[in-house]
Write a protein that holds these residues in place. Structure first.
Motif, short mmCIF file in Angstrom:
data_model
loop_
_atom_site.label_atom_id
_atom_site.label_comp_id
_atom_site.label_asym_id
_atom_site.label_seq_id
_atom_site.Cartn_x
_atom_site.Cartn_y
_atom_site.Cartn_z
N LEU A 265 0.82 -1.22 0.00
CA LEU A 265 0.00 0.00 0.00
C LEU A 265 0.85 1.26 0.00
O LEU A 265 0.30 2.37 -0.02
N ARG A 266 2.18 1.12 0.04
CA ARG A 266 3.12 2.23 0.00
C ARG A 266 2.88 3.21 1.15
O ARG A 266 2.86 4.43 0.98
N ALA A 299 -1.19 6.19 7.71
CA ALA A 299 -1.66 6.08 6.32
C ALA A 299 -2.60 7.23 5.97
O ALA A 299 -2.57 7.75 4.84
N ASN A 303 -1.23 9.23 2.91
CA ASN A 303 -1.81 8.84 1.61
C ASN A 303 -3.31 9.09 1.49
O ASN A 303 -3.86 8.86 0.41
N SER A 307 -6.37 4.87 1.79
CA SER A 307 -5.21 4.12 2.25
C SER A 307 -5.37 3.70 3.70
O SER A 307 -5.05 2.56 4.08
N PHE A 310 -7.83 0.76 3.81
CA PHE A 310 -7.21 -0.49 3.38
C PHE A 310 -6.25 -1.03 4.43
O PHE A 310 -6.17 -2.26 4.65
N VAL A 311 -5.51 -0.14 5.10
CA VAL A 311 -4.60 -0.58 6.15
C VAL A 311 -5.38 -1.20 7.31
O VAL A 311 -5.02 -2.26 7.84
#
Length: 404
Positions: A265-266, A299, A303, A307, A310-311
């Motif tokens: 997910l960077r 996150a 982002n 993000s 999703f985390v």
């Protein structure tokens, strides 16, 4: 007065008649001792004073533990290290002396820990410039989202600036108190290093001569009690070592999976966040959600909202994987405690000892239950035929009662 023929006059005293009243005549040896209270009250009183004695003993034990808590922390850490490294020491001891195998295993564990810290520090230092820009952009996006009015409440940039100024003023006002508090923590730092040194010292002897130390202790007991202590100690160590090794394996697995998800997910600071997930695995019920919240905040600031979502979903899936697959597979039959008992143990440990209490509570309860289960004697369960006989005996009574 009565006259006896051929003798002197005798004075006789007639004893008064004793009236027997129903319910008033009692045995003087019993009345006032056993029958001065109902049976249920005597039974309740007997249980009550025994419970008071047990509660007093628990209070005394906790008071004593509170005064030597650093000593117990050191022993607990030494036991955890011994449980984790014992298989490696046993394997190495096949080709070298026991003390040499202990030294190799401990040095390897220390190097692993230092390497983990170095990896986290390098990750933070190498990404610092990029992180500053990402966090600035992320905070700007969050501020724009709050000012857009899509939420039930609205936050303006002036309010955010005012909050920042208020925080800065508070820090300047209380700078002296903060400095004195930081200075008072110097003693705590010394205590931490002392505790770690004592734990390492104890771990060396637990790994190298643990069996000999336990045998010496058993030999100090009367012969009639040695077998009971041997059984209890074996059951307790089996459960504690299984819990310690299983928790470390689960923590490493969760940390690795979290690092993979955060990297895909960077999310910045993926290495420190994965280490935070690793540490959180040692605190049941609390550590995982706390690490997930921190990762989601990072996150979100770096982002954006999606993000962070999703985390959160990814770390929640890791928790489900750990609860439904890793725990039964790795822990097995060594640690079997109901989730309600775990929740109560963690809550009670947190209230009594803070973070340390939350960490120690579950293994302590597990060991106590394992010893109790090994030493107790259970009555055999009823067979189906016996249950049918009980039901047949109860049915006529119910019918007779209904007829009346």
């Amino acid at each position: 007065m009565s006259e006896v023929p051929g003798g002197p006059t005798r004075h006789t005293t007639t004893a008064p008649s004793v009236r027997t009243v129903a319910g008033a005549r009692r045995n003087p040896n019993v009345y006032g001792n056993d029958y001065d209270a109902p049976r249920w009250l005597r039974a309740t009183a007997g249980v009550s004073w025994r419970l008071l004695v047990v509660a007093l003993a628990v209070v005394v034990i906790f008071t004593a533990v509170w005064h030597v808590q650093l000593l117990l922390i050191a022993v607990f850490i030494a036991l955890v290290v011994s449980a984790v490294l014992r298989p490696a020491v046993d394997w190495l001891a096949k080709g070298m002396p026991r003390f040499a195998a202990t030294a190799v295993a401990l040095i390897g564990g220390i190097l692993f820990f230092l390497g983990l810290l170095t990896w986290v520090g390098y990750s933070v230092a190498s990404q610092w410039d990029k992180l500053s820009a990402q966090f600035s952009d992320g905070i700007g996006q969050i501020t724009d989202f709050l000012e857009s009015g899509n939420l039930p409440f609205k936050v303006t940039s002036d309010q955010v600036a005012q909050w920042i100024d208020t925080g800065r003023d508070w820090v300047q006002t209380h700078s002296g108190e903060i400095a004195s508090a930081a200075a008072s923590r110097t003693g705590s730092v010394v205590e931490v290093f002392t505790t770690l040194a004592l734990a390492l010292f104890c771990a060396v002897f637990f790994l190298a001569r643990g069996t000999d130390m336990w045998t010496w202790f058993l030999n100090q007991l009367p012969a009639r009690h040695r077998e009971t202590w041997k059984t209890a100690g074996g059951a307790g160590w089996y459960t504690f070592s299984g819990y310690a090794r299983g928790t470390v394996i689960i923590a490493v697995t969760e940390g690795g999976l979290a690092f993979i998800i955060l990297t895909i997910l960077r999310v910045p600071l993926s290495a420190p966040l994965s280490v935070l997930v690793f540490i959180g695995a040692f605190i049941p019920l609390i550590g995982g959600p706390a690490a997930m919240v921190v990762a989601m905040l990072v996150a979100l600031a770096a982002n954006g909202v999606w993000s962070a979502i999703f985390v959160g979903v990814g770390i929640a899936l890791i928790g489900q994987f750990e609860g439904h697959f890793l725990q039964p597979l790795i822990m097995g039959r060594q640690v079997k405690i109901h989730p309600v008992v775990i929740a109560l143990a963690v809550t009670g440990g947190t209230l009594l000892g803070g973070l340390l209490g939350a960490v120690i509570a579950v293994p302590l309860i597990s060991v106590c239950w394992s010893i109790f289960s090994r030493l107790r004697t259970l009555d055999p369960p009823m067979d189906e035929e016996e249950e049918d006989e009980v039901e047949e005996d109860v049915e006529p009574v119910d019918e007779a009662v209904s007829e009346r």
